[in-house]
Design a protein around this motif. Structure first.
Motif, short mmCIF file in Angstrom:
data_model
loop_
_atom_site.label_atom_id
_atom_site.label_comp_id
_atom_site.label_asym_id
_atom_site.label_seq_id
_atom_site.Cartn_x
_atom_site.Cartn_y
_atom_site.Cartn_z
N ARG A 1 0.81 -1.19 0.09
CA ARG A 1 -0.10 -0.03 -0.03
C ARG A 1 0.61 1.08 0.00
N SER A 2 2.09 1.31 0.62
CA SER A 2 2.74 2.38 0.90
C SER A 2 4.33 2.16 0.51
N GLY A 3 4.41 1.81 -0.80
CA GLY A 3 5.72 1.76 -1.38
C GLY A 3 7.00 2.57 -1.00
N HIS A 4 6.34 3.95 -1.02
CA HIS A 4 7.24 5.04 -0.74
C HIS A 4 7.61 5.05 0.88
N LEU A 5 6.99 4.39 1.54
CA LEU A 5 7.43 4.50 3.05
C LEU A 5 7.96 3.04 3.62
N CYS A 6 7.36 2.10 2.69
CA CYS A 6 7.84 0.61 3.23
C CYS A 6 9.11 0.35 3.62
N GLU A 7 10.01 0.74 2.68
CA GLU A 7 11.46 0.41 3.00
C GLU A 7 11.87 1.04 4.32
N GLN A 8 11.57 2.21 4.55
CA GLN A 8 12.14 2.79 5.69
C GLN A 8 11.29 2.54 6.99
N ILE A 9 10.07 1.88 6.54
CA ILE A 9 9.36 1.22 7.82
C ILE A 9 10.07 0.03 8.23
N ILE A 10 10.48 -0.62 7.38
CA ILE A 10 11.25 -2.08 7.60
C ILE A 10 12.49 -1.79 8.25
N ASN B 1 10.64 -13.89 15.03
CA ASN B 1 9.54 -13.91 14.08
C ASN B 1 9.52 -12.86 13.23
N LEU B 2 9.48 -11.72 13.86
CA LEU B 2 9.29 -10.25 13.37
C LEU B 2 10.37 -10.06 12.31
N ILE B 3 11.60 -10.33 13.08
CA ILE B 3 12.70 -10.16 11.96
C ILE B 3 12.69 -11.00 10.72
N SER B 4 12.20 -12.36 10.82
CA SER B 4 12.34 -12.95 9.64
C SER B 4 11.26 -12.71 8.54
N LYS B 5 10.06 -12.05 9.13
CA LYS B 5 9.18 -11.44 8.25
C LYS B 5 9.75 -10.35 7.76
N LEU B 6 10.16 -9.62 8.47
CA LEU B 6 10.90 -8.13 7.76
C LEU B 6 11.79 -8.45 6.66
N LYS B 7 12.60 -9.56 6.93
CA LYS B 7 13.48 -9.75 5.97
C LYS B 7 12.95 -10.34 4.90
N SER B 8 11.96 -11.15 4.91
CA SER B 8 11.29 -11.94 3.74
C SER B 8 10.68 -10.74 2.68
N VAL B 9 9.95 -9.78 3.49
CA VAL B 9 9.49 -8.56 2.54
C VAL B 9 10.71 -7.63 1.94
N GLN B 10 11.50 -7.51 2.82
CA GLN B 10 12.65 -6.71 2.18
C GLN B 10 13.21 -7.49 0.86
N ASN B 11 13.32 -8.70 1.08
CA ASN B 11 13.74 -9.45 -0.16
C ASN B 11 12.68 -9.27 -1.25
N LEU B 12 11.58 -9.64 -1.15
CA LEU B 12 10.36 -9.59 -2.01
C LEU B 12 10.36 -8.16 -2.84
N TYR B 13 10.38 -7.09 -2.14
CA TYR B 13 10.61 -5.82 -2.71
C TYR B 13 11.98 -5.31 -3.24
N GLY B 14 12.91 -6.44 -3.12
CA GLY B 14 14.02 -5.87 -3.74
C GLY B 14 15.10 -4.94 -3.07
N TYR B 15 14.63 -4.78 -1.73
CA TYR B 15 15.40 -3.96 -1.02
C TYR B 15 16.85 -4.29 -0.54
N THR B 16 16.85 -5.39 -0.71
CA THR B 16 18.24 -6.08 -0.19
C THR B 16 18.33 -7.39 -0.82
N LEU B 17 19.79 -7.86 -0.77
CA LEU B 17 20.07 -9.17 -1.27
C LEU B 17 19.59 -10.45 -0.30
N PRO B 18 19.18 -11.46 -0.73
CA PRO B 18 18.71 -12.47 0.09
C PRO B 18 19.67 -13.21 0.89
N THR B 19 19.53 -13.73 2.23
CA THR B 19 20.41 -14.41 2.71
C THR B 19 20.73 -15.81 2.09
N ILE B 20 22.09 -16.06 2.04
CA ILE B 20 22.43 -17.42 1.18
C ILE B 20 22.61 -18.48 2.21
#
Length: 286
Positions: free
Chosen positions: A195-204, A220-239
């Motif tokens: 809903r708020s792509g312009h804010l979501c990266e900084q919210i994460i 649990n929260l960190i895992s969810k944040l990392k998943s969304v961060q990967n999904l939106y391409g804000y970071t590289l996924p964990t190997i």
């Protein structure tokens, strides 16, 4: 609203108030559209009389709301190249058709959320642009003021609620109320998704700080944040290596927790929030 503001000044004889009427009308047919055309356009009745029975039947069906016209159908009847008629009538009808489609397939309130009677449109444009600027600059005080004043224009709008919840979360954390900060943050994060792509990266980024500073880092929260961060391409996924068990704890390295904790003040600086001294520690100390 910006499109309507533009069209309202560029498509004479139609005015902004005409476009606003289309948006606030709760019907899905084009009856109102043609009434406005009849009122604004000189020579429309003569033009309508000259049409074939088939074209008149199409317009009658559109007025009733039996069907929404396609662009091709509108162009076939109202092509300015073939008739001595303004192209702005075609633009007005295309806009009306788009609005009708939106009403038919979406929540009607989404379209009218910033609108009141047409007489107040100019003031609303100023207020709408102010809010856009506030969202862009993350001006928490402006949004808080809207809430304090119980401004009905924006009280239940998703972007405003996201910022309001985020304000509470940031404020709670700065007061060392880290559990309450997490509660507000979770609501902020869930509402901001898709809903708020312009804010979501900084919210994460705020979420990583809050989750890692809990008495026990909230994996649990960190895992969810990392998943969304990967999904939106804000970071590289964990190997993950072959011998790594797929547990939440294994998706996060200790150095990452330290990094998020030590970045607290840097992240909160984006929102002009000062943190107590305990949250300003460096990675080396952690």
């Amino acid at each position: 609203i910006n499109i309507v503001s533009f069209l309202g000044t560029r498509t004479r004889p139609f005015e902004k108030s005409d476009y606003i009427e289309l948006m606030t009308d709760n019907s899905t047919g084009l009856e109102l559209t043609f009434k406005i055309i009849e009122k604004r356009v000189k020579g429309w009745n003569a033009f309508y009389t000259s049409l074939s029975k088939g074209d008149k039947d199409k317009i009658t069906a559109w007025r009733r709301g039996d069907d929404l016209p396609s662009y091709g159908s509108l162009l076939a009847i109202l092509n300015p190249k073939h008739h001595d008629i303004s192209k702005n009538i075609l633009i007005f009808l295309i806009t009306a058709r788009a609005i009708g489609y939106f009403k038919k397939h979406n929540d009607f309130e989404l379209l009218t959320q910033y609108l009141k009677p047409p007489t107040s449109f100019k003031a609303l444009m100023v207020q709408f642009e102010d809010l856009l600027l506030a969202l862009h600059e993350r001006d928490m005080q402006y949004v808080a003021t809207l809430y304090q004043n119980k401004d009905e224009q924006f009280l239940h709008r998703p972007s405003t609620i996201i910022l309001e919840l985020l304000t509470y979360s940031l404020s709670s954390f700065s007061k060392d109320e880290i559990e309450k900060a997490k509660e507000y943050f979770v609501n902020t994060f869930e509402l901001s998704l898709y809903r708020s792509g312009h804010l979501c990266e900084q919210i994460i980024e705020v979420g990583f700080v809050i989750a890692s500073w809990q008495e026990r880092p909230d994996m649990n929260l960190i895992s969810k944040l990392k998943s969304v961060q990967n999904l939106y391409g804000y970071t590289l996924p964990t190997i993950l290596t072959e011998d790594t068990k797929r547990k939440k704890e294994n998706l996060v390295e200790d150095w990452e927790i330290n990094m998020w904790r030590s970045n607290a003040q840097k992240v909160f600086n984006n929102f002009k929030v000062e943190l107590p001294e305990k949250y300003r520690v460096s990675s080396a100390v952690l």
